[in-house]
Design a protein around this motif. Structure first.
Motif, short mmCIF file in Angstrom:
data_model
loop_
_atom_site.label_atom_id
_atom_site.label_comp_id
_atom_site.label_asym_id
_atom_site.label_seq_id
_atom_site.Cartn_x
_atom_site.Cartn_y
_atom_site.Cartn_z
N ALA A 159 -40.46 50.13 -10.79
CA ALA A 159 -40.81 50.05 -9.37
C ALA A 159 -42.22 50.61 -9.20
CB ALA A 159 -39.82 50.83 -8.53
N THR A 160 -42.81 50.36 -8.06
CA THR A 160 -44.12 50.91 -7.75
C THR A 160 -44.00 52.41 -7.51
OG1 THR A 160 -44.77 48.83 -6.73
CG2 THR A 160 -46.07 50.78 -6.15
N LEU A 161 -44.82 53.21 -8.17
CA LEU A 161 -44.84 54.65 -7.97
C LEU A 161 -45.61 54.95 -6.70
CD1 LEU A 161 -44.24 57.49 -9.11
CD2 LEU A 161 -46.45 57.36 -10.26
N LEU A 162 -44.94 55.59 -5.72
CA LEU A 162 -45.58 55.90 -4.44
C LEU A 162 -46.15 57.31 -4.41
CD1 LEU A 162 -42.97 54.34 -2.00
CD2 LEU A 162 -45.09 53.34 -2.84
N GLU A 178 -45.72 46.91 5.54
CA GLU A 178 -45.50 47.62 4.28
C GLU A 178 -46.50 48.77 4.12
OE1 GLU A 178 -44.27 46.06 -0.03
OE2 GLU A 178 -46.28 45.41 0.56
N GLU A 179 -47.70 48.58 4.62
CA GLU A 179 -48.76 49.59 4.53
C GLU A 179 -49.41 49.74 5.90
OE1 GLU A 179 -51.51 48.42 1.49
OE2 GLU A 179 -49.91 48.09 0.03
#
Length: 143
Positions: free
Chosen positions: A3-6, A83-84
């Motif tokens: 997954a994308t690391l936030l 999302e952003e």
């Protein structure tokens, strides 16, 4: 797990969230954290108690709203959940007039607390508000 690391949390950092199976959905920032290390089977998180307050948060901070509050959609048109914090980012959903949500203000955006995403506070930079803090009008006239 891919997954994308936030963000990265360090030992001792406090976070708030809701358990969903083997994961915790973060309440004060977007993302999830795994409860137990996949490779080691060792606990990665432990319950700190209801009175514990998070000590760090990912993303930009806005000192005027460091914790989630209840907001209400006041725009006649549906307001996008992005999302952003960018009007061109992927739309995750929409909220309609009168819907309430929990989130914290980050600049001109509200970071949602109970689902991923961000919503703009105003329809345009100088336009009418899209969201208002619930009870804000009543509290501004109180002595």
């Amino acid at each position: 797990v891919f997954a994308t690391l936030l963000a990265v949390k360090r030992t001792g950092d406090l976070v708030r969230g809701l358990r969903e199976g083997d994961w915790v959905r973060l309440a004060d920032e977007p993302g999830f954290m795994l409860l137990v290390g996949a490779a080691t089977g060792s606990p990665l998180l432990e319950h700190a108690g209801a009175s514990a307050e998070p000590t760090s948060r990912a993303g930009p901070a806005d000192a005027s709203a460091d914790f989630p509050v209840v907001w209400k959609v006041v725009s006649q048109d549906p307001v996008d959940v992005r999302e952003e914090m960018n009007m061109q980012s992927k739309r995750l959903g929409r909220k309609s007039l009168g819907e309430q949500l929990r989130g914290r203000q980050v600049g001109g955006w509200v970071q949602l607390a109970e689902e991923p995403g961000f919503m703009t506070v105003r329809t345009t930079a100088s336009g009418p508000p899209a969201l208002e803090v619930c009870g804000a009008a009543a509290s501004s006239t109180a002595p």
